[in-house]
Each structure stands twice: as C-alpha cells, then as structure tokens.
Design a protein around this motif. Structure first.
Motif, PDB file in Angstrom:
ATOM      1  N   ASN A 175       6.810  12.706  -9.724  1.00 57.65           N
ATOM      2  CA  ASN A 175       5.752  13.717  -9.687  1.00 57.65           C
ATOM      3  C   ASN A 175       4.532  13.230  -8.917  1.00 57.65           C
ATOM      4  O   ASN A 175       3.873  14.000  -8.214  1.00 57.65           O
ATOM      5  N   SER A 176       4.244  11.932  -9.024  1.00 61.10           N
ATOM      6  CA  SER A 176       3.088  11.394  -8.301  1.00 61.10           C
ATOM      7  C   SER A 176       3.309  11.435  -6.794  1.00 61.10           C
ATOM      8  O   SER A 176       2.373  11.649  -6.023  1.00 61.10           O
ATOM      9  N   LEU A 177       4.558  11.236  -6.374  1.00 61.14           N
ATOM     10  CA  LEU A 177       4.863  11.269  -4.946  1.00 61.14           C
ATOM     11  C   LEU A 177       4.828  12.683  -4.397  1.00 61.14           C
ATOM     12  O   LEU A 177       4.416  12.921  -3.256  1.00 61.14           O
ATOM     13  N   LEU A 178       5.281  13.638  -5.197  1.00 63.15           N
ATOM     14  CA  LEU A 178       5.325  15.029  -4.756  1.00 63.15           C
ATOM     15  C   LEU A 178       3.956  15.682  -4.791  1.00 63.15           C
ATOM     16  O   LEU A 178       3.772  16.770  -4.235  1.00 63.15           O
ATOM     17  N   ASP A 179       3.006  15.057  -5.431  1.00 65.60           N
ATOM     18  CA  ASP A 179       1.605  15.471  -5.376  1.00 65.60           C
ATOM     19  C   ASP A 179       1.430  16.944  -5.743  1.00 65.60           C
ATOM     20  O   ASP A 179       0.683  17.685  -5.089  1.00 65.60           O
ATOM     21  N   GLY A 180       2.123  17.376  -6.757  1.00 64.74           N
ATOM     22  CA  GLY A 180       1.944  18.743  -7.222  1.00 64.74           C
ATOM     23  C   GLY A 180       2.767  19.784  -6.492  1.00 64.74           C
ATOM     24  O   GLY A 180       2.758  20.959  -6.865  1.00 64.74           O
ATOM     25  N   GLN A 181       3.473  19.383  -5.435  1.00 59.00           N
ATOM     26  CA  GLN A 181       4.300  20.347  -4.714  1.00 59.00           C
ATOM     27  C   GLN A 181       5.445  20.841  -5.599  1.00 59.00           C
ATOM     28  O   GLN A 181       5.807  21.999  -5.584  1.00 59.00           O
TER      29      GLN A 181
ATOM     30  N   PRO B  72       4.597  -3.300   1.585  1.00 58.83           N
ATOM     31  CA  PRO B  72       3.683  -4.346   2.069  1.00 58.83           C
ATOM     32  C   PRO B  72       2.388  -3.793   2.657  1.00 58.83           C
ATOM     33  O   PRO B  72       1.380  -4.504   2.715  1.00 58.83           O
ATOM     34  N   LYS B  73       2.397  -2.530   3.084  1.00 57.99           N
ATOM     35  CA  LYS B  73       1.195  -1.929   3.667  1.00 57.99           C
ATOM     36  C   LYS B  73       0.237  -1.406   2.597  1.00 57.99           C
ATOM     37  O   LYS B  73      -0.907  -1.068   2.912  1.00 57.99           O
ATOM     38  N   PHE B  74       0.701  -1.318   1.367  1.00 58.35           N
ATOM     39  CA  PHE B  74      -0.173  -0.811   0.309  1.00 58.35           C
ATOM     40  C   PHE B  74      -1.063  -1.953  -0.166  1.00 58.35           C
ATOM     41  O   PHE B  74      -0.626  -2.839  -0.894  1.00 58.35           O
ATOM     42  N   THR B  75      -2.320  -1.924   0.240  1.00 66.57           N
ATOM     43  CA  THR B  75      -3.227  -3.046  -0.021  1.00 66.57           C
ATOM     44  C   THR B  75      -4.449  -2.642  -0.848  1.00 66.57           C
ATOM     45  O   THR B  75      -5.420  -3.389  -0.916  1.00 66.57           O
ATOM     46  N   LYS B  76      -4.411  -1.484  -1.479  1.00 63.45           N
ATOM     47  CA  LYS B  76      -5.557  -1.054  -2.268  1.00 63.45           C
ATOM     48  C   LYS B  76      -5.779  -1.987  -3.452  1.00 63.45           C
ATOM     49  O   LYS B  76      -4.827  -2.474  -4.066  1.00 63.45           O
ATOM     50  N   THR B  77      -7.045  -2.227  -3.745  1.00 63.92           N
ATOM     51  CA  THR B  77      -7.402  -3.027  -4.913  1.00 63.92           C
ATOM     52  C   THR B  77      -7.445  -2.122  -6.147  1.00 63.92           C
ATOM     53  O   THR B  77      -7.387  -0.888  -6.041  1.00 63.92           O
ATOM     54  N   GLU B  78      -7.575  -2.742  -7.312  1.00 65.86           N
ATOM     55  CA  GLU B  78      -7.629  -1.963  -8.548  1.00 65.86           C
ATOM     56  C   GLU B  78      -8.797  -0.985  -8.529  1.00 65.86           C
ATOM     57  O   GLU B  78      -8.672   0.154  -9.004  1.00 65.86           O
ATOM     58  N   GLU B  79      -9.915  -1.390  -7.939  1.00 64.76           N
ATOM     59  CA  GLU B  79     -11.096  -0.536  -7.900  1.00 64.76           C
ATOM     60  C   GLU B  79     -10.903   0.671  -6.976  1.00 64.76           C
ATOM     61  O   GLU B  79     -11.629   1.666  -7.095  1.00 64.76           O
ATOM     62  N   GLU B  80      -9.933   0.606  -6.083  1.00 64.83           N
ATOM     63  CA  GLU B  80      -9.716   1.687  -5.117  1.00 64.83           C
ATOM     64  C   GLU B  80      -8.656   2.685  -5.557  1.00 64.83           C
ATOM     65  O   GLU B  80      -8.377   3.651  -4.859  1.00 64.83           O
ATOM     66  N   LEU B  81      -8.076   2.483  -6.732  1.00 63.55           N
ATOM     67  CA  LEU B  81      -7.011   3.371  -7.188  1.00 63.55           C
ATOM     68  C   LEU B  81      -7.602   4.684  -7.676  1.00 63.55           C
ATOM     69  O   LEU B  81      -8.474   4.714  -8.546  1.00 63.55           O
ATOM     70  N   VAL B  82      -7.104   5.787  -7.109  1.00 62.43           N
ATOM     71  CA  VAL B  82      -7.623   7.112  -7.453  1.00 62.43           C
ATOM     72  C   VAL B  82      -6.507   8.012  -7.984  1.00 62.43           C
ATOM     73  O   VAL B  82      -6.579   8.525  -9.098  1.00 62.43           O
ATOM     74  N   THR B  83      -5.471   8.200  -7.190  1.00 66.01           N
ATOM     75  CA  THR B  83      -4.400   9.111  -7.548  1.00 66.01           C
ATOM     76  C   THR B  83      -3.346   8.410  -8.404  1.00 66.01           C
ATOM     77  O   THR B  83      -3.288   7.179  -8.461  1.00 66.01           O
ATOM     78  N   MET B  84      -2.484   9.200  -9.029  1.00 63.66           N
ATOM     79  CA  MET B  84      -1.372   8.617  -9.783  1.00 63.66           C
ATOM     80  C   MET B  84      -0.419   7.880  -8.853  1.00 63.66           C
ATOM     81  O   MET B  84       0.179   6.871  -9.230  1.00 63.66           O
ATOM     82  N   SER B  85      -0.277   8.381  -7.630  1.00 68.63           N
ATOM     83  CA  SER B  85       0.566   7.683  -6.661  1.00 68.63           C
ATOM     84  C   SER B  85       0.018   6.295  -6.371  1.00 68.63           C
ATOM     85  O   SER B  85       0.762   5.310  -6.342  1.00 68.63           O
ATOM     86  N   ASP B  86      -1.302   6.199  -6.170  1.00 69.76           N
ATOM     87  CA  ASP B  86      -1.945   4.896  -5.968  1.00 69.76           C
ATOM     88  C   ASP B  86      -1.630   3.961  -7.138  1.00 69.76           C
ATOM     89  O   ASP B  86      -1.284   2.793  -6.953  1.00 69.76           O
ATOM     90  N   LYS B  87      -1.765   4.461  -8.322  1.00 70.19           N
ATOM     91  CA  LYS B  87      -1.591   3.636  -9.519  1.00 70.19           C
ATOM     92  C   LYS B  87      -0.148   3.162  -9.672  1.00 70.19           C
ATOM     93  O   LYS B  87       0.098   2.001 -10.022  1.00 70.19           O
ATOM     94  N   TRP B  88       0.806   4.056  -9.377  1.00 67.43           N
ATOM     95  CA  TRP B  88       2.204   3.649  -9.471  1.00 67.43           C
ATOM     96  C   TRP B  88       2.539   2.584  -8.441  1.00 67.43           C
ATOM     97  O   TRP B  88       3.217   1.591  -8.745  1.00 67.43           O
TER      98      TRP B  88
END
Length: 308
Positions: A37-43, A165-181
């Motif tokens: 569901n996080s990947l589909l972003d509500g679609q 490997p390209k996903f480099t967001k820090t914990e402080e930058e997590l916004v969406t459920m996709s980011d968190k997963w």
C-alpha cells in the motif's frame, strides 16, 4: 551446528530466510499489505491479501516453470509478484517480464471469455543500482506507454523497481510510509532499537518479527545458513573489487577498458583476473557483473567460462 555470528538484534532483510519470513508468511501478511500500500501511494488500497502457489508451470509440459519469491492477490483478484534480489543478475529485467506472463496467462478461462484481465504488479526490491543516470531516482514505476503521447496505454501491468542503495534518507527526513518502509528494510540489521520515526503499530510488528532472539532453534539455524550464503556472495564481489585491483580498476575507469586491460596484461594481471572470474562464475555471479568488476570483456568471458 553452532549459532555463531548472530550478533545483530535484527535479521538482514536481504537474506532469503528473512525476506520470506517477514513478507511471505501468513503470520506476517499484514507487513506485506502495508508495504504494498505504501508503494501504491493510495492508487490501490489493498484491504486483504491471499498467498498463492509460488511455483508456476507453463501451459505445456515442456514449458519452463517459474518460482516466485512471494506471489499473492488482493481482494479484487489483482496479482502481486514480490521479488528480492541481493545482487545484480544478468537480464533481470527480462526475468521480470517473463515472470509477469504467468499471472497473466493463468487468468485465461475455459469456454467463452472476453479476455478481461485483472491487474498484475511486479515489485523488485533490489540491493543494487541499475540506473546510474540519476543518483536520486530510486523508485521506478513502469507501465506500457504510447511513445508519442507519453500517456499510459495499459494500466493493468505495472513494474516497480526499488534501487535500495540509492535510498539515503536519514531518520529525520522520513515523511511517507514508503520512506519509512524503505528505511526499515535497508537499515534493519544495523539497528538496535526501533527508530522513533517508525511509530506506527505495523513497525512494532515488523521489528518484533525480525528480532533474532524470538526465533526458535530451527529458525536460528535456517537464518544463520541464509546469512552465510549472503555473506559468501558479498565476499566474492568484494574480493573481485579489492584483491589487487584497486589501481587497475581506477585506471580502467579513467582510461577506458582497452587501455586498462593492456596495462593489466603488461603487469601479468590477466591470469589473476581470469582466476577471480572463474571463482565468481562458479558462485553464480552473472557475467555482466564479473565483467564490470574484473574489467574483462564480456565476449571473452562468454568464450572462456560458458564453453562446454
């Protein structure tokens, strides 16, 4: 059998055991549903999932079969193939297309049928990058498109590739459920406590299921074997990168393959390259990856390693 080397609190998601335990079991089905569901972003909102037979046969006895990592469908009959790839494989895009044909063909009905199909989604969680053109573009969503109008021609066939490997967001930058997963998946074995940014109840279940101390003896042994296989694979790739090739690789990248190979041959490095290539090939590393790390031309590797 000893249980050595299990010093982390949580499993490495890229091991076969961990991936299938966390995303491929009835007990943890809600984890997979939340992730999708996080990947589909509500679609498409998936309210329920059912696991299907992961081994698929063709329509004819002589057809090649396919064994999926995780295969499931939602309450609307739409199909989801979820694959985890810990290292780059030759023709991995072709493999995705080939696998997607099985859930399409199995929808064929006997007798009168108007060819209406349910949607098919293929999701690849990749522990490698295949597109170097943009270091920030890691979530690829691919559909059939009209090349002139740039509009989606057919919206029932979707391929989602995640270049982890390209996903480099820090914990402080997590916004969406996709980011968190994606953060949880990538950093799982390095964490000791659940990050504060992952407050949702689903992550409480995720970290609980991933905690090695909660495994029974059989699960710990299975995980250790799976972790060993992962580390062996990674070691082969690292050896090809580092074992006497730092200078050769740097010069090869700067001066081009031909010049780098010429210099390597002058220093007697050709035999060493072939030796490493043979070890990597024996461990199942794709020829394209071997070529990239050893700087040996793909056509030469094909002649030397794949001959009868």
């Amino acid at each position: 059998m000893t249980l050595e080397g299990l010093h982390e609190r949580y499993v490495n998601f890229y091991t076969d055991f961990a991936f299938k335990k966390l995303f491929g079991t009835e007990a943890n089905k809600e984890l997979l549903r939340s992730f999708l569901n996080s990947l589909l972003d509500g679609q498409e909102v998936i309210t329920s999932l059912s696991y299907l037979n992961s081994e698929q046969l063709g329509t004819q006895e002589t057809d090649r079969k396919a064994v999926f990592d995780v295969y499931c469908e939602n309450e609307n009959g739409e199909k989801f193939l979820v694959e985890m790839q810990k290292a780059e494989q030759q023709f991995f895009k072709d493999r995705s297309i080939f696998y997607s044909t099985f859930p399409i063909r199995e929808q064929a009905q006997r007798g009168d049928w108007n060819y209406q199909l349910k949607a098919v989604y293929t999701i690849g969680i990749l522990n490698f990058s295949f597109d170097d053109s943009d270091p920030n573009y890691f979530h690829h969503e691919v559909k059939l498109m009209d090349t002139r109008t740039k509009k989606v021609f057919y919206d029932k066939l979707t391929f989602i590739y995640l270049e982890m490997p390209k996903f480099t967001k820090t914990e402080e930058e997590l916004v969406t459920m996709s980011d968190k997963w994606l953060y949880a998946i990538r950093h799982l074995p390095a964490l000791w406590d659940r990050p504060k940014a992952l407050r949702e109840k689903i992550f409480e279940q995720f970290f609980s299921a991933a905690e090695i101390a909660r495994f029974n003896t059989c699960e710990k042994i299975e995980y250790e074997e799976s972790l060993k296989a992962f580390r062996d694979w990674y070691s082969v790739l690292s050896t090809a990168q580092n074992k006497g090739y730092s200078e050769g690789l740097e010069k090869g990248m700067a001066e081009g393959m031909e010049k780098g190979m010429a210099k390597g041959m002058e220093k007697g490095e050709k035999n060493k390259a072939l030796s490493i290539a043979q070890e990597m090939f024996a461990d199942g590393v794709p020829l394209s990856t071997i070529s990239r790390y050893t700087h040996l031309p793909l056509e030469i590797l094909q002649q030397l390693l794949t001959k009868e």
